[in-house]
Write a protein that holds these residues in place. Structure first.
Motif, PDB file in Angstrom:
ATOM      1  N   VAL A 187       0.753  -1.251  -0.182  1.00 38.11           N
ATOM      2  CA  VAL A 187       0.212   0.137   0.153  1.00 38.11           C
ATOM      3  C   VAL A 187       0.966   1.199  -0.334  1.00 38.11           C
ATOM      4  O   VAL A 187       0.421   2.574   0.247  1.00 38.11           O
ATOM      5  N   THR A 188       2.170   1.082  -0.562  1.00 32.61           N
ATOM      6  CA  THR A 188       3.256   2.331  -0.511  1.00 32.61           C
ATOM      7  C   THR A 188       2.717   2.924  -2.222  1.00 32.61           C
ATOM      8  O   THR A 188       2.365   3.885  -2.333  1.00 32.61           O
ATOM      9  N   GLY A 189       1.705   2.070  -3.078  1.00 33.12           N
ATOM     10  CA  GLY A 189       1.292   2.390  -3.720  1.00 33.12           C
ATOM     11  C   GLY A 189       2.775   2.607  -5.277  1.00 33.12           C
ATOM     12  O   GLY A 189       2.620   2.515  -6.134  1.00 33.12           O
ATOM     13  N   ILE A 190       3.728   1.277  -4.326  1.00 34.99           N
ATOM     14  CA  ILE A 190       4.512   1.404  -5.791  1.00 34.99           C
ATOM     15  C   ILE A 190       3.698   0.231  -6.936  1.00 34.99           C
ATOM     16  O   ILE A 190       4.814   0.484  -8.002  1.00 34.99           O
ATOM     17  N   ASN A 191       2.900   0.339  -6.833  1.00 33.00           N
ATOM     18  CA  ASN A 191       2.346  -0.820  -7.948  1.00 33.00           C
ATOM     19  C   ASN A 191       1.259  -0.798  -8.687  1.00 33.00           C
ATOM     20  O   ASN A 191       1.289  -0.704 -10.255  1.00 33.00           O
ATOM     21  N   VAL A 192       1.147   1.288  -8.764  1.00 28.84           N
ATOM     22  CA  VAL A 192       1.033   1.786  -9.432  1.00 28.84           C
ATOM     23  C   VAL A 192       1.638   2.690 -10.695  1.00 28.84           C
ATOM     24  O   VAL A 192       1.761   2.411 -12.252  1.00 28.84           O
ATOM     25  N   PHE A 213      -2.227  -8.591  -5.427  1.00 29.55           N
ATOM     26  CA  PHE A 213      -3.665  -9.150  -6.232  1.00 29.55           C
ATOM     27  C   PHE A 213      -5.314  -7.557  -6.053  1.00 29.55           C
ATOM     28  O   PHE A 213      -5.306  -7.386  -6.685  1.00 29.55           O
ATOM     29  N   ILE A 214      -4.601  -7.656  -4.938  1.00 30.76           N
ATOM     30  CA  ILE A 214      -5.870  -6.026  -4.881  1.00 30.76           C
ATOM     31  C   ILE A 214      -5.929  -5.237  -5.514  1.00 30.76           C
ATOM     32  O   ILE A 214      -6.767  -4.761  -5.658  1.00 30.76           O
ATOM     33  N   VAL A 215      -4.689  -4.840  -5.089  1.00 28.44           N
ATOM     34  CA  VAL A 215      -4.283  -3.281  -5.326  1.00 28.44           C
ATOM     35  C   VAL A 215      -4.429  -3.782  -6.629  1.00 28.44           C
ATOM     36  O   VAL A 215      -4.631  -2.520  -7.347  1.00 28.44           O
ATOM     37  N   ALA A 216      -3.619  -4.792  -7.514  1.00 29.70           N
ATOM     38  CA  ALA A 216      -3.931  -4.486  -9.288  1.00 29.70           C
ATOM     39  C   ALA A 216      -4.875  -4.906  -9.799  1.00 29.70           C
ATOM     40  O   ALA A 216      -5.277  -4.082 -10.788  1.00 29.70           O
ATOM     41  N   GLN A 217      -6.383  -5.575  -8.826  1.00 35.81           N
ATOM     42  CA  GLN A 217      -7.390  -5.806  -9.311  1.00 35.81           C
ATOM     43  C   GLN A 217      -8.621  -4.695  -9.547  1.00 35.81           C
ATOM     44  O   GLN A 217      -9.066  -4.716 -10.014  1.00 35.81           O
ATOM     45  N   THR A 218      -7.699  -3.993  -8.180  1.00 37.42           N
ATOM     46  CA  THR A 218      -8.865  -2.837  -8.042  1.00 37.42           C
ATOM     47  C   THR A 218      -8.357  -1.352  -8.685  1.00 37.42           C
ATOM     48  O   THR A 218      -8.758  -0.304  -8.630  1.00 37.42           O
ATOM     49  N   PHE A 219      -7.047  -1.355  -9.043  1.00 31.13           N
ATOM     50  CA  PHE A 219      -6.318  -0.238  -8.713  1.00 31.13           C
ATOM     51  C   PHE A 219      -6.760   1.337  -9.885  1.00 31.13           C
ATOM     52  O   PHE A 219      -7.414   1.814 -10.541  1.00 31.13           O
ATOM     53  N   LEU A 220      -7.278   0.055 -11.516  1.00 35.90           N
ATOM     54  CA  LEU A 220      -8.056   0.970 -12.615  1.00 35.90           C
ATOM     55  C   LEU A 220      -9.105   1.276 -11.945  1.00 35.90           C
ATOM     56  O   LEU A 220      -9.419   2.711 -12.588  1.00 35.90           O
ATOM     57  N   ALA A 221     -10.530   0.809 -11.031  1.00 33.45           N
ATOM     58  CA  ALA A 221     -11.232   1.543 -11.413  1.00 33.45           C
ATOM     59  C   ALA A 221     -10.455   2.755 -10.133  1.00 33.45           C
ATOM     60  O   ALA A 221     -11.895   3.159  -9.970  1.00 33.45           O
ATOM     61  N   MET A 222     -10.304   2.404  -9.319  1.00 29.68           N
ATOM     62  CA  MET A 222      -9.377   3.275  -8.169  1.00 29.68           C
ATOM     63  C   MET A 222      -9.155   4.728  -8.849  1.00 29.68           C
ATOM     64  O   MET A 222     -10.243   5.613  -8.530  1.00 29.68           O
ATOM     65  N   LEU A 223      -8.001   4.215 -10.025  1.00 22.57           N
ATOM     66  CA  LEU A 223      -7.961   6.007 -10.433  1.00 22.57           C
ATOM     67  C   LEU A 223      -9.151   6.104 -11.297  1.00 22.57           C
ATOM     68  O   LEU A 223      -9.017   7.336 -11.591  1.00 22.57           O
ATOM     69  N   CYS A 224     -10.209   4.970 -12.060  1.00 23.76           N
ATOM     70  CA  CYS A 224     -11.321   6.078 -12.095  1.00 23.76           C
ATOM     71  C   CYS A 224     -11.817   7.091 -11.385  1.00 23.76           C
ATOM     72  O   CYS A 224     -12.836   7.865 -11.842  1.00 23.76           O
ATOM     73  N   HIS A 225     -12.505   6.596 -10.562  1.00 20.02           N
ATOM     74  CA  HIS A 225     -13.106   7.046  -9.390  1.00 20.02           C
ATOM     75  C   HIS A 225     -12.574   7.864  -8.359  1.00 20.02           C
ATOM     76  O   HIS A 225     -12.790   8.965  -8.138  1.00 20.02           O
ATOM     77  N   PHE A 226     -10.628   7.346  -7.841  1.00 24.87           N
ATOM     78  CA  PHE A 226     -10.442   9.121  -7.082  1.00 24.87           C
ATOM     79  C   PHE A 226      -9.870   9.339  -7.807  1.00 24.87           C
ATOM     80  O   PHE A 226      -9.825  10.459  -7.566  1.00 24.87           O
ATOM     81  N   LYS A 227      -9.653   9.824  -9.557  1.00 21.88           N
ATOM     82  CA  LYS A 227      -8.265  10.380  -9.901  1.00 21.88           C
ATOM     83  C   LYS A 227      -7.538  10.662  -9.548  1.00 21.88           C
ATOM     84  O   LYS A 227      -6.905   9.897  -8.533  1.00 21.88           O
ATOM     85  N   SER A 228      -6.858  12.042  -9.436  1.00 19.47           N
ATOM     86  CA  SER A 228      -5.676  12.251  -8.501  1.00 19.47           C
ATOM     87  C   SER A 228      -5.258  11.994  -7.424  1.00 19.47           C
ATOM     88  O   SER A 228      -4.632  12.129  -6.806  1.00 19.47           O
ATOM     89  N   GLY A 229      -6.598  11.729  -6.482  1.00 19.39           N
ATOM     90  CA  GLY A 229      -6.922  11.512  -4.945  1.00 19.39           C
ATOM     91  C   GLY A 229      -6.173  10.101  -4.516  1.00 19.39           C
ATOM     92  O   GLY A 229      -5.790  10.078  -3.573  1.00 19.39           O
ATOM     93  N   ILE A 230      -5.731   9.481  -5.757  1.00 16.11           N
ATOM     94  CA  ILE A 230      -5.457   8.105  -6.195  1.00 16.11           C
ATOM     95  C   ILE A 230      -4.336   8.101  -5.492  1.00 16.11           C
ATOM     96  O   ILE A 230      -3.774   8.239  -4.412  1.00 16.11           O
TER      97      ILE A 230
END
Length: 509
Positions: A297-302, A436-453
């Motif tokens: 959850v450092t966000g490195i997978n982003v 897995f959780i970050v990889a599976q949800t990141f693109l959806a989070m990017l769509c909803h959170f936008k820059s807030g990610i």
């Protein structure tokens, strides 16, 4: 006798021994397990940004990216099927890590490394020849099995082979190898994207077979660690000969005695996963869960998985996006090398805290720029794009000399032998679960959170830095078989290690 690289012995005076060529070469070969992991991380993000790959396997995403002019920049790549391509590997790795634990404990570190290389090799062949999305994902599953076995065994192998004085540098070689793998993948993606005919992605996926072949063949010739030899049999003479060769000296009796003592305790434990739940192992269990969780959850997978997609989101072209990933890969690999030089001098805690501050500041600045400059449509100015790239490089550098390598080093060195394989399995499983959780949800989070990610992940960096400051003891220069004493440095853990001391006195009596 092994060739000496240094004549400096353990500073604590507990064990004799030197860094030898035998250790270096063995650990370099074992660290190829990190190369296959890094290659897969780098390759998946690159091919999912290639238009021929998207057109063949994910046509809906391709049409949305090319034809839908109304969709938000942040939502162009939002597809659960696309993220399943990336994340399916980590579900397989999670499950494989528990099987790997039993094999590592009962048969040694070497067989797990060998199985990891073979499974990854099969996955590379399947991915490179895939003709539909199901074959593609099945290949990812086999890659996951390979990485699950390798990540279970390699960090343990490196920590057990290394002299205490150099354990940080040797074990950080695993993360350095991950960086080498990811950088190689980024360079290959940059080249294959230019191949006319749209089949360059096949080369990218199939080239994973190169490090997998080296690991598989090399594992056949790897020596088993002295600790594992003692655990697997009662032939202490064989273990002593191996220890003498590993340490480059005949005077290894003090370390051998500790290994024999640790092994005798471990053989009384029939169910290591049940045993690790005991109160006296609570500090180690907490770290086995918290450190890999925080690492993810450092966000490195982003950056690791979706850097090309992220760069395309801010308006860069396909080639420019892949080249930007190469730049971040070079920065990450170089920073990990710096960590190898510093970790045994400055200690684990200092790097954790400095890296956390660096990651937090860069994430907040990236989030601020995107919030101010990038809307739902169009891109941002060229100047701002370069500023974002520089800030992401600063972030990657912070991760690569702190939570990247130390997230594997610290868990691999804190477990007593009797729970070591179980503890490492928990580390790998938690890492894969949240990957897995970050990889599976990141693109959806990017769509909803936008820059807030970026603010979301920045908040987690604050939490994990505080966790290290208050709860993680320094493990630098402490022999791996005497690691239980470091928990007395942290007041919170005294009630647990105090109980352990009492139990030890009773057993001794």
């Amino acid at each position: 006798m092994a060739v000496e690289l240094s004549i400096t012995s353990d500073p604590g005076g507990l064990y004799n021994g030197k860094m030898t060529w035998f250790v270096v070469l063995s650990c370099m070969m074992a660290a190829m397990g990190g190369v296959i992991f890094g290659y897969d991380i780098g390759i998946s993000g690159g091919v999912t940004s290639m238009e021929p790959f998207l057109e063949k396997f994910f046509p809906k995403v391709y049409r949305k990216m090319k034809e839908d002019t109304e969709i938000s920049n942040y939502c162009k790549f939002d597809s659960q099927l696309l993220t399943s391509f990336t994340s399916s590997m980590y579900v397989a790795g999670l499950l494989a890590s528990f099987f790997a634990s039993s094999i590592t404990r009962k048969f040694g570190r070497k067989p797990s490394i060998l199985l990891g290389g073979a499974a990854f090799l099969a996955g590379a062949a399947l991915g490179g020849s895939a003709f539909n999305v199901y074959m593609l994902i099945l290949g990812r599953v086999l890659l996951g099995v390979g990485v699950g076995f390798a990540n279970q065994a390699v960090p343990l192998y490196l920590s057990e082979m290394a002299p205490p004085r150099y354990r940080g540098a040797i074990n950080n070689g695993f993360q350095f190898s991950i960086g080498i793998g990811a950088l190689s993948a980024n360079l290959i993606n940059f080249g294959t994207e230019k191949i006319k005919g749209g089949w360059g992605w096949r080369i990218s996926l199939a080239m994973a077979a190169v490090p997998a072949t080296i690991l598989t063949i090399g594992a056949i010739f790897l020596p088993e660690t002295p600790s594992s030899l003692i655990q697997l049999s009662d032939d202490t003479e064989r273990a002593k000969l191996m220890l003498q060769r590993v340490r480059g000296t005949e005077d290894v009796q003090a370390e051998l005695d500790d290994l024999i003592k640790a092994s005798s305790i471990s053989k009384t434990v029939e169910h290591p996963f049940k045993n690790i739940m005991k109160r006296k192992y609570r500090p180690q269990l907490v770290m086995a869960i918290a450190i890999p969780f925080f690492q993810q959850v450092t966000g490195i997978n982003v950056i690791a998985f979706y850097a090309p997609i992220l760069f395309r989101t801010i308006g860069l072209g396909e080639s420019a996006s892949l080249m930007s990933s190469v730049v971040t890969g070079i920065v990450g690999t170089g920073s990990t090398f710096i960590s190898m030089l510093l970790v045994d001098k400055l200690g684990r805690r200092a790097l954790f805290i400095c890296g956390g501050v660096q990651m937090f500041l860069s994430q907040i600045m990236v989030g601020g720029i995107l919030a101010a400059q990038l809307g739902d449509h169009g891109g941002i100015g060229k100047g701002y794009s370069y500023v974002v790239l520089i800030l992401i490089c600063i972030y990657v550098a912070g991760f690569s000399w702190s939570w990247g390598p130390l997230g594997w080093l610290v868990p691999s060195e804190i477990f007593p032998l009797e729970i070591r394989s179980a503890g490492q399995s928990i580390v790998v499983a938690v890492s894969f679960l949240f990957t897995f959780i970050v990889a599976q949800t990141f693109l959806a989070m990017l769509c909803h959170f936008k820059s807030g990610i970026f603010f979301f992940f920045g908040g987690w960096v604050v939490v994990m830095t505080a966790f290290v400051y208050y709860l993680l003891p320094e493990t630098r220069n402490t022999p791996i078989e005497k690691m239980d004493r470091v928990w007395r440095e942290i007041g919170f853990w005294n009630k647990f290690v105090g109980e352990m001391d009492e139990n030890t006195k009773i057993e001794a009596a």
